[in-house]
Design a protein around this motif. Structure first.
Motif, mmCIF file in Angstrom:
data_model
loop_
_atom_site.group_PDB
_atom_site.id
_atom_site.type_symbol
_atom_site.label_atom_id
_atom_site.label_comp_id
_atom_site.label_asym_id
_atom_site.label_seq_id
_atom_site.Cartn_x
_atom_site.Cartn_y
_atom_site.Cartn_z
ATOM 1 N N GLN A 104 0.811 -1.238 0.080
ATOM 2 C CA GLN A 104 -0.022 -0.096 0.038
ATOM 3 C C GLN A 104 0.784 1.227 0.074
ATOM 4 O O GLN A 104 0.724 2.122 -0.890
ATOM 5 N N MET A 105 1.852 1.385 0.701
ATOM 6 C CA MET A 105 2.764 2.542 1.110
ATOM 7 C C MET A 105 3.638 2.737 -0.256
ATOM 8 O O MET A 105 4.019 3.978 -0.764
ATOM 9 N N SER A 106 3.870 1.669 -1.034
ATOM 10 C CA SER A 106 4.837 1.699 -2.183
ATOM 11 C C SER A 106 4.056 1.950 -3.557
ATOM 12 O O SER A 106 4.809 1.882 -4.425
ATOM 13 N N GLY A 107 2.840 2.001 -3.475
ATOM 14 C CA GLY A 107 1.911 2.130 -4.705
ATOM 15 C C GLY A 107 1.954 0.840 -5.380
ATOM 16 O O GLY A 107 1.641 0.990 -6.621
ATOM 17 N N GLY A 108 2.042 -0.352 -4.794
ATOM 18 C CA GLY A 108 1.578 -1.468 -5.404
ATOM 19 C C GLY A 108 3.034 -2.467 -5.411
ATOM 20 O O GLY A 108 2.877 -3.392 -6.022
ATOM 21 N N ARG A 109 4.245 -1.809 -5.223
ATOM 22 C CA ARG A 109 5.308 -2.699 -5.262
ATOM 23 C C ARG A 109 5.425 -3.799 -4.412
ATOM 24 O O ARG A 109 5.134 -3.485 -3.243
ATOM 25 N N MET A 110 5.590 -5.035 -4.675
ATOM 26 C CA MET A 110 5.729 -6.136 -3.733
ATOM 27 C C MET A 110 7.295 -6.545 -3.457
ATOM 28 O O MET A 110 7.229 -7.382 -2.559
ATOM 29 N N THR A 111 8.103 -5.920 -4.004
ATOM 30 C CA THR A 111 9.467 -6.570 -3.801
ATOM 31 C C THR A 111 10.049 -5.678 -2.670
ATOM 32 O O THR A 111 9.627 -4.552 -2.184
ATOM 33 N N VAL A 112 11.095 -6.089 -2.196
ATOM 34 C CA VAL A 112 11.771 -5.798 -1.103
ATOM 35 C C VAL A 112 13.232 -5.612 -1.410
ATOM 36 O O VAL A 112 13.803 -6.505 -2.305
ATOM 37 N N PRO A 113 14.052 -4.786 -1.020
ATOM 38 C CA PRO A 113 13.627 -3.631 0.034
ATOM 39 C C PRO A 113 12.799 -2.660 -0.791
ATOM 40 O O PRO A 113 12.947 -2.427 -1.851
ATOM 41 N N GLN A 114 11.990 -1.837 0.249
ATOM 42 C CA GLN A 114 11.291 -0.799 -0.182
ATOM 43 C C GLN A 114 11.780 0.307 0.841
ATOM 44 O O GLN A 114 11.722 0.038 2.022
ATOM 45 N N ILE A 115 12.197 1.448 0.396
ATOM 46 C CA ILE A 115 12.962 2.428 1.375
ATOM 47 C C ILE A 115 12.023 3.447 1.313
ATOM 48 O O ILE A 115 11.514 4.193 0.046
ATOM 49 N N PHE A 116 11.870 4.214 2.443
ATOM 50 C CA PHE A 116 11.138 5.621 2.642
ATOM 51 C C PHE A 116 11.894 6.798 3.400
ATOM 52 O O PHE A 116 12.402 6.121 4.366
ATOM 53 N N PHE A 117 12.062 7.648 2.635
ATOM 54 C CA PHE A 117 12.481 8.868 3.516
ATOM 55 C C PHE A 117 11.095 9.637 3.986
ATOM 56 O O PHE A 117 10.535 10.248 3.106
ATOM 57 N N ASP A 118 11.094 9.775 5.338
ATOM 58 C CA ASP A 118 9.679 10.175 5.844
ATOM 59 C C ASP A 118 8.653 9.590 5.116
ATOM 60 O O ASP A 118 8.571 8.251 5.174
ATOM 61 N N GLU A 119 7.809 10.137 4.552
ATOM 62 C CA GLU A 119 6.631 9.371 3.811
ATOM 63 C C GLU A 119 7.002 9.360 2.282
ATOM 64 O O GLU A 119 6.295 8.708 1.321
ATOM 65 N N ARG A 120 8.035 9.839 1.805
ATOM 66 C CA ARG A 120 8.507 9.678 0.473
ATOM 67 C C ARG A 120 9.187 8.414 -0.047
ATOM 68 O O ARG A 120 10.316 7.954 0.765
ATOM 69 N N SER A 121 8.535 7.619 -0.972
ATOM 70 C CA SER A 121 9.215 6.287 -1.560
ATOM 71 C C SER A 121 10.345 6.506 -2.379
ATOM 72 O O SER A 121 10.444 7.243 -3.256
ATOM 73 N N ILE A 122 11.420 6.048 -1.818
ATOM 74 C CA ILE A 122 12.692 6.064 -2.596
ATOM 75 C C ILE A 122 12.816 5.014 -3.601
ATOM 76 O O ILE A 122 13.323 4.988 -4.875
ATOM 77 N N GLY A 123 12.105 4.123 -3.301
ATOM 78 C CA GLY A 123 11.995 2.722 -4.028
ATOM 79 C C GLY A 123 12.944 1.634 -3.562
ATOM 80 O O GLY A 123 12.991 1.399 -2.246
ATOM 81 N N GLY A 124 13.541 0.823 -4.558
ATOM 82 C CA GLY A 124 14.357 -0.389 -4.006
ATOM 83 C C GLY A 124 15.643 -0.172 -3.898
ATOM 84 O O GLY A 124 16.223 0.972 -3.980
ATOM 85 N N CYS A 125 16.556 -1.343 -3.936
ATOM 86 C CA CYS A 125 17.945 -1.105 -3.638
ATOM 87 C C CYS A 125 18.482 -0.359 -5.073
ATOM 88 O O CYS A 125 19.663 0.425 -4.823
ATOM 89 N N VAL A 126 18.311 -0.882 -6.047
ATOM 90 C CA VAL A 126 18.608 -0.403 -7.302
ATOM 91 C C VAL A 126 18.420 1.444 -7.422
ATOM 92 O O VAL A 126 19.348 2.193 -7.726
ATOM 93 N N ASP A 127 17.153 1.623 -7.213
ATOM 94 C CA ASP A 127 16.924 3.144 -7.062
ATOM 95 C C ASP A 127 17.849 3.681 -5.890
ATOM 96 O O ASP A 127 18.089 5.008 -6.344
ATOM 97 N N LEU A 128 18.035 3.246 -4.801
ATOM 98 C CA LEU A 128 18.965 3.872 -3.988
ATOM 99 C C LEU A 128 20.327 4.047 -4.412
ATOM 100 O O LEU A 128 20.807 5.316 -4.218
ATOM 101 N N TYR A 129 20.950 2.969 -4.687
ATOM 102 C CA TYR A 129 22.115 3.279 -5.564
ATOM 103 C C TYR A 129 22.234 4.039 -7.026
ATOM 104 O O TYR A 129 23.340 4.832 -6.754
ATOM 105 N N GLU A 130 21.276 4.230 -7.441
ATOM 106 C CA GLU A 130 21.166 5.188 -8.620
ATOM 107 C C GLU A 130 21.196 6.496 -8.065
ATOM 108 O O GLU A 130 21.800 7.685 -8.390
ATOM 109 N N LEU A 131 20.494 6.942 -6.941
ATOM 110 C CA LEU A 131 20.304 8.274 -6.210
ATOM 111 C C LEU A 131 21.990 8.649 -5.691
ATOM 112 O O LEU A 131 22.215 9.671 -5.823
#
Length: 89
Positions: A45-72
């Motif tokens: 629900q919090m990730s907008g339908g994503r079912m994979t882990v990890p899911q990362i949130f900064f405050d209420e903002r969805s960062i995404g998963g591991c690949v997204d974090l490393y891209e940032l």
């Protein structure tokens, strides 16, 4: 700033994401959804339908998963995101 990371005990991407957060000196709340369908549904629900882990949130903002974090991190946007979410001193 509050960082939450939804993980499972068997996920290598979860380990990598936590390693990067640790390297950056960031504290986070880890939420293990391994055997908890209720927490897994919260994650979806919090990730907008994503079912994979990890899911990362900064405050209420969805960062995404591991690949997204490393891209940032690769683009320098992770440091900017962290700075923008920190309260003014």
């Amino acid at each position: 700033m509050h960082i939450r990371i939804y993980t499972t005990t068997y996920c290598p991407y979860c380990v990598r994401a936590k390693l990067l957060l640790d390297k950056k000196g960031l504290t986070y709340q880890e939420i293990d959804v391994t055997n908890d369908p209720k927490l897994r549904q919260e994650l979806v629900q919090m990730s907008g339908g994503r079912m994979t882990v990890p899911q990362i949130f900064f405050d209420e903002r969805s960062i995404g998963g591991c690949v997204d974090l490393y891209e940032l991190e690769r683009t320098g946007e992770l440091d900017t995101a962290v700075k923008n979410l920190l309260p003014d001193s």
